[in-house]
Design a protein around this motif. Structure first.
Motif, PDB file in Angstrom:
ATOM      1  N   TRP A   1       0.701   1.451  -7.248  1.00 39.47           N
ATOM      2  CA  TRP A   1       0.442   2.879  -7.429  1.00 39.47           C
ATOM      3  C   TRP A   1      -0.264   3.456  -6.210  1.00 39.47           C
ATOM      4  O   TRP A   1      -1.108   2.808  -5.596  1.00 39.47           O
ATOM      5  CB  TRP A   1      -0.440   3.108  -8.659  1.00 39.47           C
ATOM      6  CG  TRP A   1       0.219   2.738  -9.941  1.00 39.47           C
ATOM      7  CD1 TRP A   1       0.170   1.534 -10.580  1.00 39.47           C
ATOM      8  CD2 TRP A   1       1.027   3.595 -10.751  1.00 39.47           C
ATOM      9  NE1 TRP A   1       0.912   1.582 -11.733  1.00 39.47           N
ATOM     10  CE2 TRP A   1       1.446   2.834 -11.873  1.00 39.47           C
ATOM     11  CE3 TRP A   1       1.445   4.918 -10.654  1.00 39.47           C
ATOM     12  CZ2 TRP A   1       2.260   3.353 -12.868  1.00 39.47           C
ATOM     13  CZ3 TRP A   1       2.248   5.447 -11.649  1.00 39.47           C
ATOM     14  CH2 TRP A   1       2.649   4.676 -12.747  1.00 39.47           C
ATOM     15  N   GLY A   2       0.091   4.699  -5.905  1.00 37.67           N
ATOM     16  CA  GLY A   2      -0.637   5.430  -4.890  1.00 37.67           C
ATOM     17  C   GLY A   2      -1.928   5.981  -5.483  1.00 37.67           C
ATOM     18  O   GLY A   2      -2.194   5.844  -6.679  1.00 37.67           O
ATOM     19  N   GLN A   3      -2.704   6.641  -4.640  1.00 39.98           N
ATOM     20  CA  GLN A   3      -3.997   7.153  -5.070  1.00 39.98           C
ATOM     21  C   GLN A   3      -3.870   8.482  -5.813  1.00 39.98           C
ATOM     22  O   GLN A   3      -4.827   8.926  -6.457  1.00 39.98           O
ATOM     23  CB  GLN A   3      -4.930   7.339  -3.855  1.00 39.98           C
ATOM     24  CG  GLN A   3      -4.680   8.586  -3.022  1.00 39.98           C
ATOM     25  CD  GLN A   3      -3.471   8.474  -2.099  1.00 39.98           C
ATOM     26  OE1 GLN A   3      -2.782   7.452  -2.057  1.00 39.98           O
ATOM     27  NE2 GLN A   3      -3.218   9.530  -1.327  1.00 39.98           N
TER      28      GLN A   3
ATOM     29  N   VAL B   1       0.866   5.443   0.459  1.00 36.70           N
ATOM     30  CA  VAL B   1       0.129   6.610   0.937  1.00 36.70           C
ATOM     31  C   VAL B   1       0.938   7.849   0.613  1.00 36.70           C
ATOM     32  O   VAL B   1       2.078   7.993   1.049  1.00 36.70           O
ATOM     33  CB  VAL B   1      -0.127   6.518   2.449  1.00 36.70           C
ATOM     34  CG1 VAL B   1      -0.845   7.782   2.933  1.00 36.70           C
ATOM     35  CG2 VAL B   1      -0.952   5.282   2.767  1.00 36.70           C
TER      36      VAL B   1
ATOM     37  N   CYS C   1       5.781   9.785  -0.003  1.00 37.26           N
ATOM     38  CA  CYS C   1       5.077   8.527  -0.256  1.00 37.26           C
ATOM     39  C   CYS C   1       5.665   7.475   0.664  1.00 37.26           C
ATOM     40  O   CYS C   1       6.871   7.234   0.657  1.00 37.26           O
ATOM     41  CB  CYS C   1       5.236   8.112  -1.709  1.00 37.26           C
ATOM     42  SG  CYS C   1       4.559   6.491  -2.104  1.00 37.26           S
TER      43      CYS C   1
ATOM     44  N   THR D   1      -1.965  12.598  -5.723  1.00 35.67           N
ATOM     45  CA  THR D   1      -2.120  13.837  -4.964  1.00 35.67           C
ATOM     46  C   THR D   1      -2.053  15.007  -5.946  1.00 35.67           C
ATOM     47  O   THR D   1      -1.192  15.044  -6.827  1.00 35.67           O
ATOM     48  CB  THR D   1      -1.059  13.963  -3.856  1.00 35.67           C
ATOM     49  OG1 THR D   1      -1.309  15.139  -3.072  1.00 35.67           O
ATOM     50  CG2 THR D   1       0.352  14.023  -4.413  1.00 35.67           C
TER      51      THR D   1
ATOM     52  N   TYR E   1       1.556  10.764  -8.861  1.00 35.37           N
ATOM     53  CA  TYR E   1       1.365   9.405  -8.367  1.00 35.37           C
ATOM     54  C   TYR E   1       2.694   8.809  -7.936  1.00 35.37           C
ATOM     55  O   TYR E   1       3.695   8.884  -8.664  1.00 35.37           O
ATOM     56  CB  TYR E   1       0.764   8.512  -9.451  1.00 35.37           C
ATOM     57  CG  TYR E   1      -0.620   8.898  -9.897  1.00 35.37           C
ATOM     58  CD1 TYR E   1      -0.807   9.770 -10.961  1.00 35.37           C
ATOM     59  CD2 TYR E   1      -1.743   8.379  -9.259  1.00 35.37           C
ATOM     60  CE1 TYR E   1      -2.077  10.121 -11.380  1.00 35.37           C
ATOM     61  CE2 TYR E   1      -3.019   8.722  -9.674  1.00 35.37           C
ATOM     62  CZ  TYR E   1      -3.172   9.596 -10.732  1.00 35.37           C
ATOM     63  OH  TYR E   1      -4.446   9.943 -11.150  1.00 35.37           O
TER      64      TYR E   1
ATOM     65  N   GLN F   1       0.848  -1.183   0.000  1.00 32.13           N
ATOM     66  CA  GLN F   1       0.000   0.000   0.000  1.00 32.13           C
ATOM     67  C   GLN F   1       0.890   1.240   0.000  1.00 32.13           C
ATOM     68  O   GLN F   1       1.906   1.283   0.695  1.00 32.13           O
ATOM     69  CB  GLN F   1      -0.921   0.044   1.225  1.00 32.13           C
ATOM     70  CG  GLN F   1      -1.963  -1.059   1.270  1.00 32.13           C
ATOM     71  CD  GLN F   1      -1.410  -2.363   1.809  1.00 32.13           C
ATOM     72  OE1 GLN F   1      -0.650  -2.371   2.763  1.00 32.13           O
ATOM     73  NE2 GLN F   1      -1.797  -3.476   1.191  1.00 32.13           N
TER      74      GLN F   1
END
Length: 115
Positions: free
Chosen positions: A105-107, A5, A22, A109, A94, A3
């Motif tokens: 991959w992150g969500q 973030v 990240c 920003t 990302y 995960q």
């Protein structure tokens, strides 16, 4: 499973600075490459900067000399220091991590640079 973030996006005036962070967590065996990508509206996602486990960094020509990627292996963290920001840097950024051949991959920003 890994995960990611992300944090640190926001609105800044042209010429300003932002730092993105990240943090990777979860079942992490070995991370090969940590990178930042960005995607502007109507455009394809593009590589901004990357850092390999061997310490090799790579930057898009458009950000060389302005952005710096820093990786902290023990913490599984990667930062992107962005200086002298331009309106054309506006995009969703990302975080990307490759671990054992699998990309995560992150969500994303949002970074918005006003002129």
């Amino acid at each position: 499973q890994v995960q990611l973030v992300e944090s640190g996006g926001g609105l800044v005036q042209a010429g300003g600075s932002l730092r993105l962070s990240c943090a990777a967590s979860g079942t992490i065996f070995s991370i090969n490459t940590m990178a930042w990508y960005r995607q502007a509206p109507g455009k394809q996602r593009e590589l901004v900067a990357s850092s390999t486990s061997g310490g090799i960094t790579n930057y898009a020509d458009s950000v060389k000399g302005r952005f710096t990627i820093s990786r902290y292996g023990a913490k599984n963290t990667v930062n992107l220091q962005m200086n002298s920001l331009k309106p054309e840097d506006t995009a969703v950024y990302y975080c990307n991590v490759v671990s054992r051949g699998v990309a995560y991959w992150g969500q994303g920003t949002q970074v918005t640079v006003s002129s």
